[in-house]
Design an enzyme around this catalytic site. Structure first.
Site, mmCIF file in Angstrom:
data_model
loop_
_atom_site.group_PDB
_atom_site.id
_atom_site.type_symbol
_atom_site.label_atom_id
_atom_site.label_comp_id
_atom_site.label_asym_id
_atom_site.label_seq_id
_atom_site.Cartn_x
_atom_site.Cartn_y
_atom_site.Cartn_z
ATOM 1 N N THR A 1 17.325 5.173 -8.799
ATOM 2 C CA THR A 1 16.704 5.393 -7.239
ATOM 3 C C THR A 1 16.450 3.904 -6.687
ATOM 4 O O THR A 1 15.608 3.071 -7.559
ATOM 5 C CB THR A 1 15.472 6.276 -7.251
ATOM 6 N N GLY A 2 16.597 3.933 -5.404
ATOM 7 C CA GLY A 2 16.310 2.483 -4.884
ATOM 8 C C GLY A 2 17.304 1.607 -5.094
ATOM 9 O O GLY A 2 16.828 0.282 -5.314
ATOM 10 N N GLY B 1 17.887 -1.965 -3.185
ATOM 11 C CA GLY B 1 16.573 -2.857 -3.306
ATOM 12 C C GLY B 1 16.617 -4.132 -4.251
ATOM 13 O O GLY B 1 17.601 -3.984 -5.275
ATOM 14 N N ILE C 1 14.833 -5.352 -7.059
ATOM 15 C CA ILE C 1 14.613 -4.778 -8.439
ATOM 16 C C ILE C 1 15.760 -3.698 -8.699
ATOM 17 O O ILE C 1 16.267 -3.773 -9.817
ATOM 18 C CB ILE C 1 13.212 -4.334 -8.616
ATOM 19 N N GLY C 2 16.107 -3.050 -7.786
ATOM 20 C CA GLY C 2 17.123 -1.800 -8.060
ATOM 21 C C GLY C 2 18.453 -2.415 -8.596
ATOM 22 O O GLY C 2 19.339 -2.193 -9.506
ATOM 23 N N TYR D 1 -1.195 2.503 -1.332
ATOM 24 C CA TYR D 1 -0.180 1.881 -2.423
ATOM 25 C C TYR D 1 -0.856 2.032 -3.807
ATOM 26 O O TYR D 1 0.184 2.261 -4.903
ATOM 27 C CB TYR D 1 0.436 0.754 -2.134
#
Length: 242
Positions: free
Chosen positions: A8-9, A12, A14-15, A150
């Site tokens: 997921t993601g 981005g 790190i993705g 967060y």
């Protein structure tokens, strides 16, 4: 036989790095994105051409209550590896946080990952194998002023992984998390060069992490090299918090 991984993601920082690492290791990939369709398609094309793997691109807004169900409905198969990487930061005082932001952050980081895992687990349990890896945060371990929300949702991810690992171990499924410190991604784009320099001074190793360094740990947790590890939160923060 090659394994399939859902990230997921994936559009981005790190993705993308995780997708490249897993592709390099021979995994086929399901690349999830929310808004950045072109980045996801470019990544998909690059991975297929470079590593000769299969990819599948899916869209869903995991900050919406229907997001996880929409993502599951678009999956071509049950993945062997689930990388829960979608996330965004929120900076602000508790007293200034609007209810809409609170609901969105909890949905994105806690509820949707839970629902997504819940939907994928039956396939993993049937195969008696699987890996669930959450990308958490240093603030989920130690907490941060002005990033209380967060910190809260990342702490919830850590608790989720610890409980999940104990529940799934008898089924041959491992659940772990990687907990990055400061990483060179778009999440740091609001920092000035001066602020970044001050931040680097706080970190014992004297620099920010690269996305690739986080991706290496994600792969480690999905590989046989970590076969006796489950329920762990691996801190990758340059000694910033020990």
């Amino acid at each position: 036989m090659s394994r399939w991984a859902l990230i997921t993601g994936a559009s981005g920082g790190i993705g993308r790095a995780a997708a490249k690492k897993l592709a390099q290791e021979g995994c086929h990939l399901i690349l999830h994105y929310h808004q950045n369709e072109q980045a996801a398609i470019r990544l998909s094309t690059y991975l297929e051409e470079t590593y000769e793997i299969e990819t599948h691109v899916v869209q869903a807004d995991l900050a919406k209550t229907s997001g996880a169900a929409e993502l599951v409905s678009r999956l071509p198969l049950c993945p062997d590896i689930l990388v829960l990487n979608s996330g965004k930061s929120h900076v602000g005082l508790v007293t200034d946080t609007k209810k809409e932001i609170l609901a969105s952050m909890v949905q994105l980081h806690v509820t949707s990952p839970y629902e997504l895992t819940q939907s994928i687990l039956p396939g993993m349990i049937q195969k008696k194998a699987g890996h669930i890896i959450a990308v958490s945060s240093i603030w989920g371990e130690t907490g941060a002023s002005c990033e209380v929300l967060y910190s809260m949702v990342k702490g919830a991810q850590n608790a989720f992984i610890k409980g999940l690992a104990k529940e799934l171990a008898p089924s041959g499924i491992r659940a772990n998390a990687v907990s990055p410190g400061a990483v060179h991604t778009n999440m740091m784009q609001n920092f000035t060069q001066e602020n970044l320099a001050m931040l680097e001074e706080e970190i014992p190793l004297g620099r920010l992490a690269t996305p690739e360094e986080i991706a290496d740990v994600i792969w480690f947790l999905a590989s046989k090299q970590s076969s006796y590890m489950t329920g762990q939160i691996l801190s990758v923060n340059g000694g910033w918090y020990c």
